[in-house]
Design a protein around this motif. Structure first.
Motif, PDB file in Angstrom:
ATOM      1  N   ILE A 301       0.846  -1.191   0.000  1.00 19.65           N
ATOM      2  CA  ILE A 301       0.000   0.000   0.000  1.00 19.65           C
ATOM      3  C   ILE A 301       0.885   1.245   0.000  1.00 19.65           C
ATOM      4  O   ILE A 301       1.816   1.337   0.788  1.00 19.65           O
ATOM      5  N   ILE A 302       0.590   2.162  -0.906  1.00 22.97           N
ATOM      6  CA  ILE A 302       1.290   3.456  -0.939  1.00 22.97           C
ATOM      7  C   ILE A 302       0.246   4.525  -0.671  1.00 22.97           C
ATOM      8  O   ILE A 302      -0.824   4.514  -1.275  1.00 22.97           O
ATOM      9  N   THR A 303       0.543   5.461   0.228  1.00 24.55           N
ATOM     10  CA  THR A 303      -0.468   6.443   0.622  1.00 24.55           C
ATOM     11  C   THR A 303       0.180   7.776   0.953  1.00 24.55           C
ATOM     12  O   THR A 303       1.375   7.815   1.267  1.00 24.55           O
ATOM     13  N   ASN A 304      -0.587   8.851   0.870  1.00 29.76           N
ATOM     14  CA  ASN A 304      -0.064  10.138   1.342  1.00 29.76           C
ATOM     15  C   ASN A 304      -0.737  10.561   2.645  1.00 29.76           C
ATOM     16  O   ASN A 304      -0.670  11.715   3.032  1.00 29.76           O
ATOM     17  N   ALA A 305      -1.393   9.597   3.311  1.00 27.99           N
ATOM     18  CA  ALA A 305      -2.009   9.897   4.603  1.00 27.99           C
ATOM     19  C   ALA A 305      -2.131   8.605   5.400  1.00 27.99           C
ATOM     20  O   ALA A 305      -2.482   7.558   4.852  1.00 27.99           O
ATOM     21  N   LEU A 338      12.996   9.156  -0.341  1.00 24.74           N
ATOM     22  CA  LEU A 338      11.867   9.786   0.346  1.00 24.74           C
ATOM     23  C   LEU A 338      12.374  10.598   1.522  1.00 24.74           C
ATOM     24  O   LEU A 338      13.458  10.328   2.051  1.00 24.74           O
ATOM     25  N   PRO A 339      11.601  11.610   1.964  1.00 28.06           N
ATOM     26  CA  PRO A 339      12.039  12.386   3.119  1.00 28.06           C
ATOM     27  C   PRO A 339      12.134  11.510   4.375  1.00 28.06           C
ATOM     28  O   PRO A 339      11.520  10.429   4.450  1.00 28.06           O
ATOM     29  N   LEU A 340      12.895  11.975   5.334  1.00 29.36           N
ATOM     30  CA  LEU A 340      13.148  11.201   6.541  1.00 29.36           C
ATOM     31  C   LEU A 340      11.861  10.823   7.267  1.00 29.36           C
ATOM     32  O   LEU A 340      11.731   9.722   7.804  1.00 29.36           O
ATOM     33  N   ALA A 341      10.894  11.729   7.266  1.00 31.83           N
ATOM     34  CA  ALA A 341       9.663  11.472   8.020  1.00 31.83           C
ATOM     35  C   ALA A 341       8.769  10.440   7.340  1.00 31.83           C
ATOM     36  O   ALA A 341       7.842   9.915   7.954  1.00 31.83           O
ATOM     37  N   ALA A 342       9.047  10.147   6.069  1.00 31.49           N
ATOM     38  CA  ALA A 342       8.211   9.167   5.364  1.00 31.49           C
ATOM     39  C   ALA A 342       8.339   7.806   6.028  1.00 31.49           C
ATOM     40  O   ALA A 342       9.393   7.470   6.560  1.00 31.49           O
ATOM     41  N   SER A 343       7.278   7.053   5.999  1.00 35.87           N
ATOM     42  CA  SER A 343       7.318   5.727   6.602  1.00 35.87           C
ATOM     43  C   SER A 343       7.527   4.694   5.495  1.00 35.87           C
ATOM     44  O   SER A 343       6.753   4.604   4.548  1.00 35.87           O
ATOM     45  N   ILE A 344       8.615   3.903   5.617  1.00 37.32           N
ATOM     46  CA  ILE A 344       8.916   2.911   4.578  1.00 37.32           C
ATOM     47  C   ILE A 344       8.512   1.548   5.110  1.00 37.32           C
ATOM     48  O   ILE A 344       9.351   0.668   5.293  1.00 37.32           O
ATOM     49  N   ASN A 346       4.746  -0.934   5.383  1.00 39.86           N
ATOM     50  CA  ASN A 346       3.579  -1.181   4.554  1.00 39.86           C
ATOM     51  C   ASN A 346       2.376  -0.867   5.423  1.00 39.86           C
ATOM     52  O   ASN A 346       2.126  -1.610   6.364  1.00 39.86           O
ATOM     53  N   PRO A 347       1.663   0.208   5.176  1.00 36.32           N
ATOM     54  CA  PRO A 347       1.763   1.143   4.055  1.00 36.32           C
ATOM     55  C   PRO A 347       3.082   1.928   4.002  1.00 36.32           C
ATOM     56  O   PRO A 347       3.674   2.199   5.035  1.00 36.32           O
ATOM     57  N   ILE A 348       3.472   2.283   2.769  1.00 37.96           N
ATOM     58  CA  ILE A 348       4.505   3.294   2.577  1.00 37.96           C
ATOM     59  C   ILE A 348       3.790   4.634   2.608  1.00 37.96           C
ATOM     60  O   ILE A 348       2.909   4.884   1.784  1.00 37.96           O
ATOM     61  N   ASP A 349       4.157   5.484   3.592  1.00 41.88           N
ATOM     62  CA  ASP A 349       3.503   6.789   3.700  1.00 41.88           C
ATOM     63  C   ASP A 349       4.421   7.842   3.082  1.00 41.88           C
ATOM     64  O   ASP A 349       5.462   8.163   3.644  1.00 41.88           O
ATOM     65  N   VAL A 350       4.051   8.338   1.923  1.00 38.84           N
ATOM     66  CA  VAL A 350       4.890   9.335   1.252  1.00 38.84           C
ATOM     67  C   VAL A 350       4.627  10.746   1.780  1.00 38.84           C
ATOM     68  O   VAL A 350       5.173  11.708   1.257  1.00 38.84           O
ATOM     69  N   LEU A 351       3.773  10.867   2.756  1.00 38.60           N
ATOM     70  CA  LEU A 351       3.466  12.104   3.492  1.00 38.60           C
ATOM     71  C   LEU A 351       2.521  13.046   2.721  1.00 38.60           C
ATOM     72  O   LEU A 351       2.431  12.990   1.503  1.00 38.60           O
ATOM     73  N   GLY A 352       1.876  13.879   3.530  1.00 37.68           N
ATOM     74  CA  GLY A 352       0.807  14.737   3.020  1.00 37.68           C
ATOM     75  C   GLY A 352       1.242  15.739   1.966  1.00 37.68           C
ATOM     76  O   GLY A 352       0.453  16.145   1.116  1.00 37.68           O
ATOM     77  N   PRO A 356       4.230  14.297  -7.149  1.00 36.62           N
ATOM     78  CA  PRO A 356       4.229  13.040  -7.913  1.00 36.62           C
ATOM     79  C   PRO A 356       5.515  12.218  -7.773  1.00 36.62           C
ATOM     80  O   PRO A 356       5.458  10.986  -7.764  1.00 36.62           O
ATOM     81  N   ASP A 357       6.683  12.889  -7.653  1.00 36.43           N
ATOM     82  CA  ASP A 357       7.947  12.133  -7.629  1.00 36.43           C
ATOM     83  C   ASP A 357       7.998  11.089  -6.521  1.00 36.43           C
ATOM     84  O   ASP A 357       8.548  10.006  -6.701  1.00 36.43           O
ATOM     85  N   ARG A 358       7.412  11.413  -5.350  1.00 43.54           N
ATOM     86  CA  ARG A 358       7.467  10.430  -4.255  1.00 43.54           C
ATOM     87  C   ARG A 358       6.605   9.206  -4.571  1.00 43.54           C
ATOM     88  O   ARG A 358       6.967   8.088  -4.255  1.00 43.54           O
ATOM     89  N   TYR A 359       5.455   9.476  -5.188  1.00 41.30           N
ATOM     90  CA  TYR A 359       4.620   8.332  -5.602  1.00 41.30           C
ATOM     91  C   TYR A 359       5.383   7.464  -6.589  1.00 41.30           C
ATOM     92  O   TYR A 359       5.344   6.231  -6.530  1.00 41.30           O
ATOM     93  N   VAL A 360       6.084   8.109  -7.516  1.00 43.06           N
ATOM     94  CA  VAL A 360       6.840   7.358  -8.521  1.00 43.06           C
ATOM     95  C   VAL A 360       7.913   6.505  -7.846  1.00 43.06           C
ATOM     96  O   VAL A 360       8.053   5.311  -8.123  1.00 43.06           O
ATOM     97  N   ALA A 361       8.658   7.117  -6.906  1.00 39.87           N
ATOM     98  CA  ALA A 361       9.717   6.371  -6.216  1.00 39.87           C
ATOM     99  C   ALA A 361       9.138   5.142  -5.523  1.00 39.87           C
ATOM    100  O   ALA A 361       9.671   4.024  -5.637  1.00 39.87           O
ATOM    101  N   ALA A 362       8.023   5.348  -4.816  1.00 38.44           N
ATOM    102  CA  ALA A 362       7.439   4.237  -4.058  1.00 38.44           C
ATOM    103  C   ALA A 362       6.881   3.171  -4.995  1.00 38.44           C
ATOM    104  O   ALA A 362       7.079   1.962  -4.777  1.00 38.44           O
TER     105      ALA A 362
END
Lengths: 701, 701
Positions: A301-305, A338-344, A346-352, A356-362
């Motif tokens: 799961i990839i999410t921004n929240a 991804l930024p340090l605060a992102a959670s790697i 599952n879910p991967i949280d690419v943050l609020g 688009p680049d973070r979604y692409v990376a994940a």
């Protein structure tokens, strides 16, 4: 065979009309509007042209033979019109008109005659009482639904014209493409099975979705659906589940089995994906149309929240799929992007504030990771969020070897993103839960496609002996087969039954008991007594010769008091069984799908908890084991907390033998082995009690 | 108390910025764009004006006190800023900034200090780490979500800013109005409970919908939610259900109870309507906002197509509501108004060519009929269908005394109808199933609102005795309470326990057995042995003096071999119980919600089938009965097929006594009465075995 129906070079419309709103007008208007390139021939004795097309008075005036004749006339005129079409060498006929089976006996009779007529000419008939059909490949809207869908790879079969139009309308809103749409109406000739086969062979169709209210012929359906499902996904919404009529049944199995359960068993056997509601039909269809099958059930799961990510993870877990664990290398590579605060995790949280680049990376990481079978991408519209750009970026890096589903949550703001996604072949859902449900359907279908070949075992049995018993019973109309005869039938099919004999007097009973050894069980034998123990007709654990005599005399006395009319054959004296787990195996013959096998743990498990499973016969060993595993009480079977498990193979074997017996003898309407006593692994289970009901002679299902 | 938060006359924004995209800019821009009429005071030491507004260097320069101070500064500056706001007599503070509890221990410490500071000044604090808040009544968008919703009567509480924005976006697409929206973030001060109370008292708010990930304080929440639910519907989507951590538990009850179950029990107690997914939150919210509560659960379905009507009827039946039967007079009056082919049953099928007038006739009939509590109107887009006109006609004849929900199925064609419906206060759903689910939530809430007043019984008990036992155990840190002491605690709370005494030698055991009479049960008593029977520490049905002696000596021998380290208090000799049904009643203390009572049938029902129910203590008699009725095995309790039922009142009484015991003694962490032997109606159930675990001293929950 259905070439003239789907790809006609000419279409005649009988009942063509110049009045908009009339079916005979609208079909021609729709054919013209959709861009159909073949000849359109309006037929109406009272008009010379319709919508600018020259109109024939009669179909026999046509110079060439017509591939497809569409009849939109009052029902009273339809038989004559069909005859005329057949005379004019029509390749296929569609009857739009209503006024047939759905109106009562007379209509049904008329419908039957029309169908017979077409069948005798080997001309396929669609309808009556249908909307018509649509084929986007040749731009043919041969229906009175005005909305021509965009071309696509989903084909629709529907027993309800209203569901056709609702689906077309929904497809338009969701920008979903359609290959073919067929409204099957009353199914006088062509039914769901024929169309499944036709669409399974259609190159344009990648997914079949169907709405059905009933099934014309169970056997044919299972065969056709299995064939179709083996080539492409078949998703069916079947309505009318809870209102299914309860049939009178005398066995446990019969009481528990209903039409709803039979449909479930038939769908499971055929690999049909079941949609539980209207939205699921469209939801699942879109996913199967757009994405490849997954190799397994591990979902990333990839999410921004955080919240929606948790919802998705919850839904994945509840569905029986697995929340994937990223490979360590993938995770650490992603960490760099991804930024340090992102959670790697599952879910991967690419943050609020993800662009688009973070979604692409994940997504790239997830697609590369061997430990991930499918990906769910969630987006919530936050301050920095760019739905459309993100959609485009996701589409751009989507490799297409694993299914990726998307949940853009919200409404107005995410809408542009949604459209971009669908255009790029990425199915989008309004909530994580709906994305998960669609993925689950896909995982199950993928597993079905990879199933081992079905090998139904044939056991050596004494078929002649069973034949004799059944024939005699049917001839004398004694259709309830009690314990003793049921046991000898089962013994002929390889079941172990306790040693026992029928005694006609006290002396015989004592002699039998001495011969087989104590303790014995004694049971009244009478075709008129079904619930033996309720009348005092069963004694267990009889341990001596005197006790046998006492039990015999007392039982005869009680029965003469409580069931004075009953005809008594004698008392059956049999060896008492050693203890074991009581299970029930049985069969109930469904009017549509034939023998349905049942398994459940005895007593309260069946009666109160309804913890039973059903499967269509004939059954393989794997399916029989699967039946055991799908009960909640499987834990008890396999052993728990120091208790040894029971002989699972023995139960599976018993189910397969019942499968063979009831497939060999369609005369058996119901069968219950209750209880079937199962011991520890390696021991052979024993039939403690059994009962069967035969069909009345002449009934074959 | 929250007046300055929701209705400020002035708002200062600390961290005001001239750079679009920065939170300190966007909030001011949103306040301006939404049309907020109060004073807006940007505060930034480096700017003289922001978005055309004069900017203060510091908040203390403000001439008057500021009602609401919004802080959008880096977290390191927030404590100082809060202090400045308090000095400037702020009425309420919102901290938008992140970088607090969610980042770790240091952030949590900082957050705690800020909250304490505000609390000591009695100034409410919203956040930190939140989106801000919106109030449509005073046109105040004090958030960095750019989308200002249209005014309405639904208020939103969300722990996730992303869910706020997704809901706002969805509301815009669905034309749903919002009263107030509050993003509660880390909930350092104001939490869900405070806002439930505030919104319960808010005249603009008719429905509260909330998204929560955790709950700050269980007791407060239950109190606040109950108060709010008693005034208006509270619908909560709670995420993070399956990932709930499993706590170590030694009792059956403890193992079965999890955080998820505790939330369920708390919501049930409080009358909270639970949404299972994101769409349900919005679906239910819309229905409650627009329609009145139903008087009962009899649902009438109106449709222009058979299939969807059947789907709706299926869904109604499955949901536990009833498919209504039209009154005979209503039916025959309606018959005059509809064509002959229309079906006047339930569903009422107005046929595929229905124009608005038929819908009106059917809806009017349904609204007049006393036998109908709620109506579902289904429309599929067929050739003659006029979605917008039909919507307008339905809205026109909608009387508003019964809930009417609509399912316009499809997409593009039905969309104009959908908008008309929502504008007229009729909630529209894309499928019959979703309409039914929303109606079901409403029926359940209506029933909760009509519940009788809760009367918790207080039984006369010997509280002192229990106090002594527990105090002594906690002092000596012996927290596992075995059968003998557990039974005396239960006896002090009015439970019946079998007569029995502790024997320290063979002679005593024989003497006790003679005194209480045979048969007896004998059980080892040791604080070190939990699973007595696994070690040979239990003998049942001992029938003579010699057998007592043999059992005593053998048991001591076995225990000395198998648990040589165990400290043995003796052997408990008690009267054997007469047979009965074995049930389990117990309590597990949830860290959030306190004592949760459990009921289940013994053995496999609990262990394999997990057929158990939980309820928050304290419990009323009605609720205890409800607990019994909500298990699937209730059929067994109440008797079945000739078997007599058991004493339901006795079990309910036992549950209430446990409720009282565990409410009186928060020191009890877990309690299991397993089995609790229940006899026929009129007999008193008996505690056959019991066990408790105490909290370590000092722990109160």
């Amino acid at each position: 065979m259905l070439q003239p129906l789907f790809y006609p070079e000419s279409i005649a419309v009988l009942g063509a009309s110049r009045t908009p709103g009339k079916v005979g007008h609208d079909i021609i208007a729709n054919l013209l509007a959709s861009g159909y390139g073949g000849r359109i021939i309006p037929v109406n004795p009272a008009a010379s042209e319709v919508l600018g097309l020259p109109c024939l008075r009669e179909i026999k005036q046509a110079e060439q033979k017509t591939d497809l004749c569409i009849i939109a006339l009052p029902s009273a005129l339809v038989l004559e019109a069909v005859r005329a079409c057949l005379d004019a060498q029509a390749g296929a006929i569609t009857v739009i008109s209503s006024g047939f089976k759905e109106t009562g006996v007379e209509g049904a009779e008329l419908e039957h005659r029309i169908a017979e007529l077409c069948q005798s000419h080997k001309v396929p008939l669609l309808g009556p009482n249908c909307l018509g059909l649509i084929n986007t490949e040749n731009r043919m809207n041969a229906s009175f639904a005005s909305r021509m869908p965009q071309p696509g790879c989903i084909s629709v079969i529907s027993q309800s014209g209203a569901i056709c139009t609702a689906l077309l309308d929904l497809a338009a809103a969701r920008h979903t493409g359609i290959a073919k749409m067929v409204s099957i109406g009353n199914k006088a000739d062509l039914n769901e099975g024929d169309l499944l086969i036709a669409l399974a062979g259609d190159a344009q169709t990648k997914v079949i979705i169907a709405y059905l209210e009933d099934i014309t012929c169970g056997d044919e359906f299972v065969k056709a659906a299995t064939e179709a499902s083996s080539k492409k996904p078949v998703i069916i919404l079947k309505s009318g589940t809870t209102v299914a009529g309860q049939k009178a049944a005398s066995s446990h199995t019969g009481v528990l089995a209903g039409a709803e359960i039979a449909y479930g068993a038939a769908f499971m056997r055929s690999g049909v994906i079941r949609a539980d509601n209207f939205e699921a039909l469209a939801d699942y269809g879109a996913l199967f149309a757009m994405q490849p099958l997954p190799k397994g059930k591990r979902v990333l799961i990839i999410t921004n929240a955080g919240g929606p990510g948790t919802m998705a993870a919850d839904a994945v877990e509840k569905s029986g799929m697995t929340v994937a664990t990223l490979d360590r290398n993938t995770a650490s590579a992603l960490r760099q992007k991804l930024p340090l605060a992102a959670s790697i995790g599952n879910p991967i949280d690419v943050l609020g504030d993800a662009e688009p680049d973070r979604y692409v990376a994940a997504l790239e990481a997830a697609q590369e990771d061997e430990a991930v079978d499918a990906v769910i991408v969630i987006l919530t519209p936050q301050a920095m969020t760019k739905p459309a750009e993100t959609a485009r970026a996701i589409a751009g890096c989507h490799k297409g070897d694993k299914p990726v589903v998307v949940a853009f949550m919200g409404g107005a703001d995410v809408m542009p993103g949604r459209e971009e996604l669908v255009a790029a072949g990425l199915p989008d859902y309004p909530s994580p839960e709906r994305a998960v449900a669609a993925l689950k359907a896909m995982v199950e279908y993928a597993a079905w496609r990879k199933r081992p070949p079905r090998m139904v075992a044939r056991f050596p049995v004494n078929r002649r002996r069973v034949e004799r018993i059944i024939t005699r019973r049917q001839r004398t109309n004694r259709l309830q087969i009690g314990e003793v005869k049921a046991k000898s039938i089962l013994q002929a099919y390889g079941f172990q039954i306790p040693q026992g004999y029928l005694a006609s007097n006290v002396g015989e009973a004592m002699e039998i008991a001495e011969r087989i050894g104590y303790p014995v069980a004694m049971k009244i034998v009478s075709p008129d007594i079904i619930h033996k123990s309720d009348l005092g007709g069963v004694r267990l654990n009889v341990t001596s010769s005197e006790a046998v005599a006492d039990a015999y005399d007392l039982m005869m006395l009680r029965i003469s008091q409580r069931a004075p009319e009953a005809w008594i054959e004698g008392i059956y004296v049999e060896k008492m069984l050693s203890r074991g787990l009581e299970v029930i195996i049985g069969m109930s013959r469904d009017p549509q799908f034939g023998p349905m096998l049942m398994f459940g743990l005895g007593g309260i498990f069946v009666e109160v908890m309804k913890d039973v499973t059903f499967y269509l016969a004939p059954i393989t060993n794997e399916e029989a084991i699967q039946m055991l595993m799908s009960t909640r009480s499987y834990e008890i079977l396999k052993g728990k907390r120091g208790h040894k498990g029971v002989d699972l193979a023995g139960i599976a074997n018993g189910l397969q033998r019942i499968s063979q017996l009831t497939t060999d003898f369609p005369q058996i309407a119901e069968l219950d082995i209750n209880p079937f006593i199962v011991g520890e692994s390696g021991t052979e289970p024993v039939v403690a009690d059994a009962r069967m009901t035969l069909q009345a002679p002449g009934v074959t299902r």
